[in-house]
Structures are given as C-alpha cells and as structure tokens.
Design a protein around this motif. Structure first.
Motif, short mmCIF file in Angstrom:
data_model
loop_
_atom_site.label_atom_id
_atom_site.label_comp_id
_atom_site.label_asym_id
_atom_site.label_seq_id
_atom_site.Cartn_x
_atom_site.Cartn_y
_atom_site.Cartn_z
N MET A 1 0.84 -1.20 0.00
CA MET A 1 0.00 0.00 0.00
C MET A 1 0.88 1.26 0.00
O MET A 1 1.91 1.28 0.68
N PRO A 2 0.48 2.29 -0.74
CA PRO A 2 1.28 3.52 -0.74
C PRO A 2 1.23 4.21 0.61
O PRO A 2 0.19 4.19 1.29
N THR A 3 2.34 4.81 1.00
CA THR A 3 2.39 5.56 2.25
C THR A 3 1.79 6.95 2.06
O THR A 3 1.61 7.41 0.92
N GLU A 6 4.18 9.04 0.02
CA GLU A 6 4.15 8.73 -1.42
C GLU A 6 2.91 9.34 -2.08
O GLU A 6 2.98 9.88 -3.19
N CYS A 7 1.78 9.23 -1.39
CA CYS A 7 0.55 9.81 -1.93
C CYS A 7 0.66 11.34 -2.04
O CYS A 7 0.27 11.93 -3.05
N TRP A 33 0.61 3.39 -9.85
CA TRP A 33 0.21 2.25 -9.02
C TRP A 33 -0.56 1.23 -9.87
O TRP A 33 -1.80 1.26 -9.93
N ASN A 35 -1.12 -1.81 -9.33
CA ASN A 35 -1.94 -2.69 -8.50
C ASN A 35 -3.25 -1.98 -8.12
O ASN A 35 -3.23 -0.86 -7.60
N ASP A 38 -3.60 -0.70 -4.55
CA ASP A 38 -2.81 0.51 -4.31
C ASP A 38 -3.52 1.74 -4.85
O ASP A 38 -3.53 2.81 -4.23
N ARG A 39 -4.13 1.57 -6.05
CA ARG A 39 -4.86 2.71 -6.62
C ARG A 39 -6.04 3.11 -5.75
O ARG A 39 -6.30 4.29 -5.52
N ALA A 41 -6.34 2.67 -2.58
CA ALA A 41 -5.82 3.30 -1.37
C ALA A 41 -5.47 4.76 -1.66
O ALA A 41 -5.73 5.65 -0.83
N TYR A 42 -4.88 5.01 -2.85
CA TYR A 42 -4.55 6.39 -3.20
C TYR A 42 -5.83 7.21 -3.37
O TYR A 42 -5.90 8.37 -2.91
#
Length: 288
Positions: A1-3, A6-7, A33, A35, A38-39, A41-42
């Motif tokens: 998962m992006p931090t 990073e976001c 991203w 995945n 991950d997207r 989550a962003y």
C-alpha cells in the motif's frame, strides 16, 4: 500500500501540472500504481485530501506567509510548486501591495498561477514538460532556447505569481489600506512572475506583458501586434516595454515604496515551455 508521503508527493506533482493535466490524471495514477488495491488506497487518501483542501480554501494564507513562500521556496521542487499553486489559486487569497512607480501609478498583485501563454504551447521535446505556471522567456529576439545546461543565456525561467493591477482613482484618494481594499483597481495588461535560477532559488520579481489576453468571452486570440501593447495606463512617460524587473525580492513590495524599472526590454519577447532535466533542474524548451 502507498504511504502518506508517497501519496502526497504524487498529489503535489499532479497538482503542479495544473488543470491542463486533468485528462491524463487517471492514466498517471494507473502508471504510478499498477496494483488495483494501491490505486484504491490512493483514491481514498486523495478524497480525504480534497476535503482538507476545501477547508483550507476558506482560510486564506496571510500576505506575509505568501511572500515568505515566494521568496524562500525551491522552484525546482514539484511539491513546493504544488503548494504555491494551491496557495495562490484558493477561492480567497490576499492581494499583495507593490508600491508606486516613479513615473505614475500605484500598483498591486492579485495572486494567481496562470495567465501568460507560451508562443508554442505544445513543442516537441523528449523531456518532461512542466505545467504552464512555469515558463521560460527568450530575451534575445534572435536567439532560440536550446535546452542547454546554461539556462541563463539570453533568457530565464520563471513562475507566475499573479496579475498586476493599478489604482484607478485619484492618488489623493488613496490614503489607507481601507481605501486599497475598496478599490477601484484595474488591469494593466501585465502579469507578475518570479524569476528563479538553475538551483531553484528566487532571483527577482518581473512584470511581463500578456501578448495573448483573453477576450470578453474568456477566449485567447492571436498574439497582440502593432503598437497597442506594453504600456502602463498611469505611466506619464508612456514607455513601451514587454518585460521589466520591479524588485530583487518579493519581500521589498509594499505601499509607500517608490520603484523604478530595471532590465527593461522594449521589444516583444518570446515565451516558451519549460522542461525538467535529468538533474532535476528546470530549463527552457527548444522551439526552433
């Protein structure tokens, strides 16, 4: 998962590209991203960020904080530029006093990150084009920029910070900040920019004539030609120019200050797009 970091970095990078990048933003997210989780989550993170931004828009940055940001930030930083764009494009943003020109007129800046347009909006280049809130100017009419490592030859890079307006009433009716707040203020046809060097540090405040002004319908036409450009309405000398330096730093700007023009060019200049180098510096694009 992006931090969160990073976001935030990706968010600011995309925001600095401006509204013109909206169509490609979904593609940029997919590339950043691949995945799906991950997207998502962003997207969840950005939704919360949008809510926070809406709240911030209703709380304007103070004039002193804005001036400090303009004077001290690293203009090579995508994140720093994104923060500046956010600050000057809020729904409520403070105007900045400039001072009185020695040949007539009292002036102020209405902040904004957009306005000036390059002569060629979509040049061919292998490098990453920066958003058009950052442009380059070729100050030698016979010289084209060449994306060389020496970006100070016959021109420079700048970030747009607002529109120049003049006091539209009699000078004797300008007595206080309350008068200034009420106006009237009228457009001059010039935009205000901050020049910055290869190291990303601010290096002077300039005004540049807008050769592609919008019409009443908000559309831009052909470049202004002939003799009808580059004159300040209150200038008793009726000097015609396309670009002039008005201060070494934004921190100098204030009412009660009388300024003169420096580094004046009396012929039309060429504005070009800016690109990022592999070393993370910003230079003028080649449009030859």
């Amino acid at each position: 998962m992006p931090t969160d970091a990073e976001c935030l970095a990706f968010f600011n990078e995309q925001h600095a590209k401006g509204s013109g990048a909206l169509e490609g933003r979904g593609k940029a997210v997919r590339e950043r991203w691949p995945n799906k989780a991950d997207r998502m989550a962003y997207y969840d993170w950005s939704a919360k960020m949008a809510d926070n931004e809406m709240e911030q828009e209703m709380t304007p940055i103070s004039p002193e904080d804005l001036k400090t940001m303009i004077a001290t930030m690293n203009y090579n930083s995508d994140i720093a530029r994104g923060k500046l764009v956010t600050a000057v494009e809020r729904r409520v943003v403070p105007w900045l006093p400039v001072g009185s020109y020695q040949n007539g007129g009292i002036y102020r800046i209405v902040p904004g990150a957009h306005g000036l347009q390059p002569d060629q909006p979509d040049p061919k280049t292998d490098r990453w084009l920066i958003s058009m809130n950052v442009l380059g100017v070729n100050t030698n009419a016979s010289t084209k920029s060449n994306e060389s490592d020496d970006s100070e030859i016959a021109g420079f890079i700048f970030h747009q910070i607002g529109t120049l307006e003049y006091w539209g009433d009699k000078v004797e009716n300008f007595r206080s900040f309350e008068d200034a707040a009420r106006g009237p203020w009228l457009p001059t046809g010039f935009r205000v920019v901050v020049r910055f060097g290869r190291n990303g540090a601010a290096n002077g405040i300039y005004i540049i004539y807008d050769f592609y002004p919008k019409d009443e319908g908000g559309e831009r036409g052909l470049k202004v030609t002939g003799d009808y450009w580059g004159r300040l309405p209150k200038d008793r000398s009726n000097q015609q120019f396309s670009i002039a330096k008005i201060a070494d730093t934004v921190m100098e700007l204030r009412f009660g200050r009388t300024f003169t023009f420096m580094e004046v060019l009396d012929y039309p200049v060429e504005l070009v797009r800016a690109v990022k180098t592999p070393e993370d510096a910003i230079i003028r694009v080649n449009i030859a």
